[in-house]
Design a protein around this motif. Sequence first.
Motif, mmCIF file in Angstrom:
data_model
loop_
_atom_site.group_PDB
_atom_site.id
_atom_site.type_symbol
_atom_site.label_atom_id
_atom_site.label_comp_id
_atom_site.label_asym_id
_atom_site.label_seq_id
_atom_site.Cartn_x
_atom_site.Cartn_y
_atom_site.Cartn_z
ATOM 1 N N LYS A 105 0.778 -1.151 0.039
ATOM 2 C CA LYS A 105 0.321 -0.116 -0.006
ATOM 3 C C LYS A 105 0.912 1.473 -0.078
ATOM 4 C CE LYS A 105 -1.332 1.748 4.539
ATOM 5 N NZ LYS A 105 -1.963 1.621 5.506
ATOM 6 N N GLU A 106 2.132 1.221 0.468
ATOM 7 C CA GLU A 106 3.019 2.285 0.308
ATOM 8 C C GLU A 106 3.225 2.896 -0.811
ATOM 9 O OE1 GLU A 106 4.807 5.350 2.243
ATOM 10 O OE2 GLU A 106 3.625 3.852 2.951
ATOM 11 N N PHE A 108 1.185 3.117 -3.497
ATOM 12 C CA PHE A 108 0.357 4.173 -3.793
ATOM 13 C C PHE A 108 0.633 5.438 -3.517
ATOM 14 C CE2 PHE A 108 -3.371 6.517 -3.864
ATOM 15 C CZ PHE A 108 -3.857 6.489 -5.090
ATOM 16 N N ARG A 109 0.799 5.499 -2.103
ATOM 17 C CA ARG A 109 1.431 6.760 -1.610
ATOM 18 C C ARG A 109 2.643 7.217 -2.220
ATOM 19 N NH1 ARG A 109 1.198 5.195 4.272
ATOM 20 N NH2 ARG A 109 -0.985 5.485 4.683
ATOM 21 N N MET A 112 1.550 9.026 -5.656
ATOM 22 C CA MET A 112 0.939 10.149 -5.492
ATOM 23 C C MET A 112 2.010 11.293 -4.874
ATOM 24 S SD MET A 112 -2.162 9.934 -6.707
ATOM 25 C CE MET A 112 -3.145 11.201 -5.973
ATOM 26 N N THR A 113 2.375 10.921 -3.907
ATOM 27 C CA THR A 113 3.322 11.850 -3.085
ATOM 28 C C THR A 113 4.162 12.357 -4.408
ATOM 29 O OG1 THR A 113 3.373 10.833 -1.243
ATOM 30 C CG2 THR A 113 5.025 12.398 -1.805
ATOM 31 N N PHE A 114 4.895 11.687 -5.184
ATOM 32 C CA PHE A 114 5.916 12.200 -6.393
ATOM 33 C C PHE A 114 4.849 13.042 -7.518
ATOM 34 C CE2 PHE A 114 7.520 11.890 -10.518
ATOM 35 C CZ PHE A 114 8.839 12.118 -10.284
ATOM 36 N N SER A 177 -7.367 7.231 -3.134
ATOM 37 C CA SER A 177 -6.834 8.242 -2.260
ATOM 38 C C SER A 177 -8.032 8.331 -1.002
ATOM 39 C CB SER A 177 -6.688 9.543 -3.028
ATOM 40 O OG SER A 177 -5.717 9.670 -4.157
ATOM 41 N N MET B 112 -4.423 17.013 -0.193
ATOM 42 C CA MET B 112 -3.980 15.741 -0.455
ATOM 43 C C MET B 112 -2.847 14.994 0.239
ATOM 44 S SD MET B 112 -5.932 14.760 -2.834
ATOM 45 C CE MET B 112 -5.267 13.397 -3.523
ATOM 46 N N THR B 113 -1.679 15.888 0.738
ATOM 47 C CA THR B 113 -0.777 15.452 1.250
ATOM 48 C C THR B 113 -1.342 14.812 2.549
ATOM 49 O OG1 THR B 113 0.738 16.879 0.336
ATOM 50 C CG2 THR B 113 1.397 15.837 2.485
ATOM 51 N N MET B 115 -4.269 13.730 3.276
ATOM 52 C CA MET B 115 -5.209 12.425 3.125
ATOM 53 C C MET B 115 -4.100 11.472 2.921
ATOM 54 S SD MET B 115 -8.449 13.884 1.062
ATOM 55 C CE MET B 115 -9.333 12.482 1.380
ATOM 56 N N LEU B 116 -3.259 11.655 2.409
ATOM 57 C CA LEU B 116 -2.549 10.369 2.133
ATOM 58 C C LEU B 116 -1.549 10.086 3.391
ATOM 59 C CD1 LEU B 116 -1.226 11.269 -1.586
ATOM 60 C CD2 LEU B 116 -2.517 9.336 -1.003
ATOM 61 N N HIS B 117 -1.298 11.075 4.133
ATOM 62 C CA HIS B 117 -0.008 10.741 5.307
ATOM 63 C C HIS B 117 -0.602 11.052 6.529
ATOM 64 C CE1 HIS B 117 2.680 11.682 1.442
ATOM 65 N NE2 HIS B 117 2.969 10.377 1.888
ATOM 66 N N TRP B 169 -16.335 12.587 -5.822
ATOM 67 C CA TRP B 169 -15.501 13.112 -5.101
ATOM 68 C C TRP B 169 -13.820 12.647 -5.690
ATOM 69 C CZ3 TRP B 169 -10.678 12.398 -2.658
ATOM 70 C CH2 TRP B 169 -10.207 13.396 -1.932
ATOM 71 N N PHE B 181 0.110 17.218 -12.106
ATOM 72 C CA PHE B 181 1.268 16.521 -12.409
ATOM 73 C C PHE B 181 2.030 16.840 -13.725
ATOM 74 C CE2 PHE B 181 3.002 12.244 -13.639
ATOM 75 C CZ PHE B 181 4.513 12.451 -13.243
#
Lengths: 228, 228
Positions: A105-106, A108-109, A112-114, A177, B112-113, B115-117, B169, B181
């Motif tokens: 799962k990391e 996907f993070r 998206m982070t990139f 997300s 987004m950051t 939500m992801l982290h 959403w 991106f």
Amino acid sequence: MGLEERRRREKENRRAAILRAARKLFFEKGFKPVTVESIAQKAELSKGSIYLYFNSKEEIYTQILLSDIEKFHKGIADLFRTGETASDLLVELAKIYINFFLGDKELFRILMTFMLHTEHMNLPEELNRHVVKTTNKTISVIEKIFQYGVDRGEFPPTMNLRLNRDVIWGLLNGIISLHLFTGFEARREERIRATVEEGIREVIRGLIAPEAGAEGPMKAAAGGRTDR
Amino acid sequence: MGLEERRRREKENRRAAILRAARKLFFEKGFKPVTVESIAQKAELSKGSIYLYFNSKEEIYTQILLSDIEKFHKGIADLFRTGETASDLLVELAKIYINFFLGDKELFRILMTFMLHTEHMNLPEELNRHVVKTTNKTISVIEKIFQYGVDRGEFPPTMNLRLNRDVIWGLLNGIISLHLFTGFEARREERIRATVEEGIREVIRGLIAPEAGAEGPMKAAAGGRTDR
DNA sequence: TCACCAACTGACCATCGGTCAGTTAATGAC
DNA sequence: GTCATTAACTGACCGATGGTCAGTTGGTGA
């Protein structure tokens, strides 16, 4: 003079070892908590040596992403062989995507982070381009499926390929997300799969269905005419 | 006896000043490059004082997000007054959302950051809950619009509200992410708006359209027309 | 045996988030 | 006016960490 060759191979192995070690750690703890020192230890090297192979911690992170995206790309190479409808291919692609990027799962993070922070990551320009290119290649698979659907008369020939590609990609990643954020761990993937599948099918139906009445894109499109 | 009161007010002002200073800096440079020291300077305080008001840099970041989401929520309070169709309301909401979160483009990144982290951010549990709650409140507006559409006979009463809420959403935020991106700066927002609007309209048409047989001949109309 | 050199090392540096003992200044009692 | 109290504030300091570099190692071929 197999020496040169052997050196090259060994160097490549070290590099791979570092990436393997880093992958394990990043997937375990995320980005910040992983120290370069810990990567070095796991790869049985000293910290200094890490920097003989990579320019920064961010670069390692990005390289992991890069090689995984490429792996994914190989995994879908035979997607078209199955002779399914384009609609089913889209759903199929989405499912593979979900399995792949949520399996770890990391991952996907990282993806998206990139995408969100490319600019602040100050990577070597070339690496940056490389990732962008590879990512685009993946995204364009969606467009190819749409094209395939048009070719076999499944979708209207007037459809906007690029736009619908973006819609599908957005839908897919947006839903993932959202569920990473709110969904409870249990049955998360299952829910994602169901939501994504239904979403895609709705978009497709909407793509095929006649545009109701006078409202709809016409209104907005009229003002937004912007041929380059 | 107004003393206690005045102290409280002044403290609140300081807090606000710190947030204002931090906001400016984060929006300028992103998260990592902003030092707590620089926030302190801009707020005309010492670094140590910052920690009298917040527990960590991450907490400041999150508070900015929180207050902005709340601002957004107030901004859409009167959305239902207009008497439009549910479809138009969804598009309208999406447009306001895009304007708001892309007006300061860093804001979308922060959202987004976060939500992801969420998990790796180790914020006080309460703050965490608060942001999640506030975010959910915003997302649920989509669901309310769908309900409104069902009530006025615009959407089938059998539709899955939650699922379609997640689809919309996801679509919205996924498309924005994608364009941040790949899209070039120029005309980015415009493209996002167009793509999102068409995506939403397709989903709605698909929601209304009969599920019908596996594949249906079409050609009748074109969703997502090619306006290039 | 020795010179060469790529690979490697780890002490060292600068930066930064976060802490805390000590300072400042407003207030109110006398 | 003087002094005790105390909330607000300060900045030197600490530990962690990303990144650097002068020096070491060990394999190779002369």
